[in-house]
Scaffold this active site. Structure first.
Site, PDB file in Angstrom:
ATOM      1  N   ASN A  61      -5.517  -9.654  -7.394  1.00 26.95           N
ATOM      2  CA  ASN A  61      -5.712 -10.267  -6.077  1.00 26.95           C
ATOM      3  C   ASN A  61      -7.096 -10.886  -5.894  1.00 26.95           C
ATOM      4  O   ASN A  61      -7.374 -11.462  -4.850  1.00 26.95           O
ATOM      5  CB  ASN A  61      -5.473  -9.232  -4.969  1.00 26.95           C
ATOM      6  CG  ASN A  61      -6.222  -7.951  -5.214  1.00 26.95           C
ATOM      7  OD1 ASN A  61      -6.081  -7.326  -6.261  1.00 26.95           O
ATOM      8  ND2 ASN A  61      -7.050  -7.557  -4.265  1.00 26.95           N
ATOM      9  N   CYS A  77     -16.224  -6.348   1.858  1.00 29.70           N
ATOM     10  CA  CYS A  77     -17.271  -5.994   2.802  1.00 29.70           C
ATOM     11  C   CYS A  77     -16.791  -4.818   3.630  1.00 29.70           C
ATOM     12  O   CYS A  77     -15.818  -4.923   4.356  1.00 29.70           O
ATOM     13  CB  CYS A  77     -17.562  -7.182   3.704  1.00 29.70           C
ATOM     14  SG  CYS A  77     -18.875  -6.873   4.859  1.00 29.70           S
ATOM     15  N   THR A  86       0.840  -1.201   0.000  1.00 30.22           N
ATOM     16  CA  THR A  86       0.000   0.000   0.000  1.00 30.22           C
ATOM     17  C   THR A  86       0.875   1.251   0.000  1.00 30.22           C
ATOM     18  O   THR A  86       0.690   2.168  -0.808  1.00 30.22           O
ATOM     19  CB  THR A  86      -0.933  -0.001   1.229  1.00 30.22           C
ATOM     20  OG1 THR A  86      -1.802  -1.125   1.122  1.00 30.22           O
ATOM     21  CG2 THR A  86      -1.764   1.266   1.315  1.00 30.22           C
ATOM     22  N   HIS A 122       3.972 -10.034   3.014  1.00 27.43           N
ATOM     23  CA  HIS A 122       3.036 -11.027   3.559  1.00 27.43           C
ATOM     24  C   HIS A 122       2.200 -11.729   2.498  1.00 27.43           C
ATOM     25  O   HIS A 122       1.329 -12.530   2.810  1.00 27.43           O
ATOM     26  CB  HIS A 122       2.146 -10.408   4.659  1.00 27.43           C
ATOM     27  CG  HIS A 122       1.060  -9.503   4.178  1.00 27.43           C
ATOM     28  ND1 HIS A 122      -0.257  -9.891   4.142  1.00 27.43           N
ATOM     29  CD2 HIS A 122       1.079  -8.231   3.739  1.00 27.43           C
ATOM     30  CE1 HIS A 122      -1.003  -8.871   3.703  1.00 27.43           C
ATOM     31  NE2 HIS A 122      -0.205  -7.859   3.452  1.00 27.43           N
TER      32      HIS A 122
END
Ligand code: PMP
Length: 414
Positions: A180, A353, A98, A228
């Site tokens: 992704n 969500c 990010t 990660h």
């Protein structure tokens, strides 16, 4: 030992025993959400351990502990550079992809403007991660315009339309390497050629591909990485800035001169070491991982077909990240399906969500899914530490949940 559980400590058994014959429900759910995050490699965990306590030191400190920490960070930088065909000086540590995406887009574009570049257009693909999209949109407040490049039904950037979008006004183009949500792989060589010919800067968000497929950063100006997503620790990533890039990004955070001023603040030594160890391991395991995870995804689909479950898999059969499966079960609500299988497998929706509200995924919309297919889409990722038994178990869990839900809605056909 049971192969039904995905546990990092099963690393040897998962791949070597492979064919889990029994498909007993796991005592705890099997993790199949590697697009969200991958479990830490045991090798990376072991490499990190000393740096949390008895080796602790700030890499900026001049004493021996500081020097050791600095040497460990620089070793990690070399390991990461090697994995992507870069030189260590081209790797800047960040807190994740990010931050790397923000630094590449905002930092590079503002650096260009500060140096008198008058081009004002950015081009991003429709299916970029929000950290690219929102970074790009944030520049609209500063007089830049953002054009979005459409993708095909397989989620691949349409090269003709991209060529038509790019002009002399285009300062920077940003296209992700692997998506992704649907795992779609982009034709980066062709894209790089189009962008280069036009003289624009090219940024690639490679968070999902690096460590999973061979990747050569040297063709691009800026590349974002996330630890990660490649079996390294959370909380660290990197931006590759090509030595040949016309502009070095300007800082977006202000503070010390760590990372040449682009990453002000203390580098998290243990995280950098873990990231480096994961990169070194990925360099060795790349081919095995790709073969293994691809085979697991295929086994999953085959096991669904064996159980006569109706499904639609999104994305191309070949230009897809191995291990990645985005699949719709028409007529089924993805939220209910995920809840129905949650005791056995952890999988995700194709929709994000947010604050309790389901916002339809911009990626699934971009590939042209109908509302009903979009709502019935789930995403799985079979990773390095999953076993064949996990793939069969996932199909079994989904088949029985789908059957129950379809029965409830009066649809007796699976
Ligand atoms: N880009 C892509 C393609 C991603 O999948 C992600 C993580 N979902 C990110 C960027 C953000 O990565 P990080 O979690 O390291 O900030």
């Amino acid at each position: 030992m049971s192969t039904a559980e995905s546990n990092p400590s099963d690393v040897d058994t998962a791949r070597s025993t492979g064919a889990g014959q029994d498909s007993q429900p796991a005592a705890r759910p099997v993790y199949l959400d590697g697009h969200a995050t991958t479990p830490l490699a045991p090798e990376a965990l072991a490499a990190m351990a000393p740096w949390w306590h008895h080796q602790a030191g700030n890499p900026n400190s001049p004493h021996r502990h500081g020097q050791f920490a600095d040497a460990a960070v620089e070793r990690a930088r070399r390991q990461i550079a090697e994995l992507i065909g870069a030189t260590p000086g081209e790797i800047y540590f960040t807190s994740g992809a990010t931050e790397a995406n923000n630094l590449a887009l905002v930092g590079a574009v503002l650096a260009a403007r500060a140096q008198g570049d008058v081009r004002t257009q950015l081009v991003v693909s429709e299916i970029e991660h929000k950290s690219v999209l929102h970074a790009a949109y944030s520049l609209e407040r500063q007089g830049f315009t953002v054009a979005t490049a459409a993708v095909t039904a397989d989620g691949v950037v349409d090269l003709d339309r991209l060529s038509r979008l790019i002009s002399q006004e285009t300062l920077l183009v940003s296209v992700m390497a692997a998506n992704n949500e649907i795992g779609a792989l982009q034709p980066l060589t062709a894209i790089a050629e189009i962008v280069r010919t036009n003289g624009s800067l090219l940024h690639v968000d490679a968070a999902q591909i690096v460590g999973k497929l061979p990747f050569d950063a040297s063709v691009f100006d800026y590349v974002s990485l996330s630890s990660h997503k490649m079996y390294g620790p959370m909380g660290i990533g990197a931006l590759y800035v090509s030595g040949a890039a016309a502009y070095r990004p300007q800082p977006i955070l202000h503070g010390g001169d760590q990372e040449g001023g682009l990453g002000p603040g203390t580098i998290a030594t243990p995280l950098a070491v873990g990231f480096g160890a994961a990169a070194a391991l990925a360099a060795i395991e790349l081919q095995n991982d790709a073969r293994w995870t691809g085979a697991l995804a295929e086994r999953f689909e085959e096991a669904l077909r064996e159980r006569q479950v109706r499904f639609t898999r999104h994305g191309a059969a070949t230009a897809r990240l191995p291990g990645s499966v985005s699949v719709a079960f028409e007529g089924i609500d993805a939220t209910e399906l995920i809840a129905g299988v949650s005791a056995r497998i952890s999988i995700s929706e194709g929709s994000a969500c947010q604050s309790g509200q389901i916002t339809p995924s911009h990626v699934l919309r971009a590939i042209g899914l109908s509302d009903s297919l979009l709502r019935s889409t789930v995403r799985l990722y079979f990773g390095r530490y999953n076993s064949e038994n996990d793939a069969v178990l996932a199909a079994e869990a989904i088949a029985s949940a789908v059957a129950k839900l379809r029965l409830r809605t009066g649809d007796r056909l699976q």
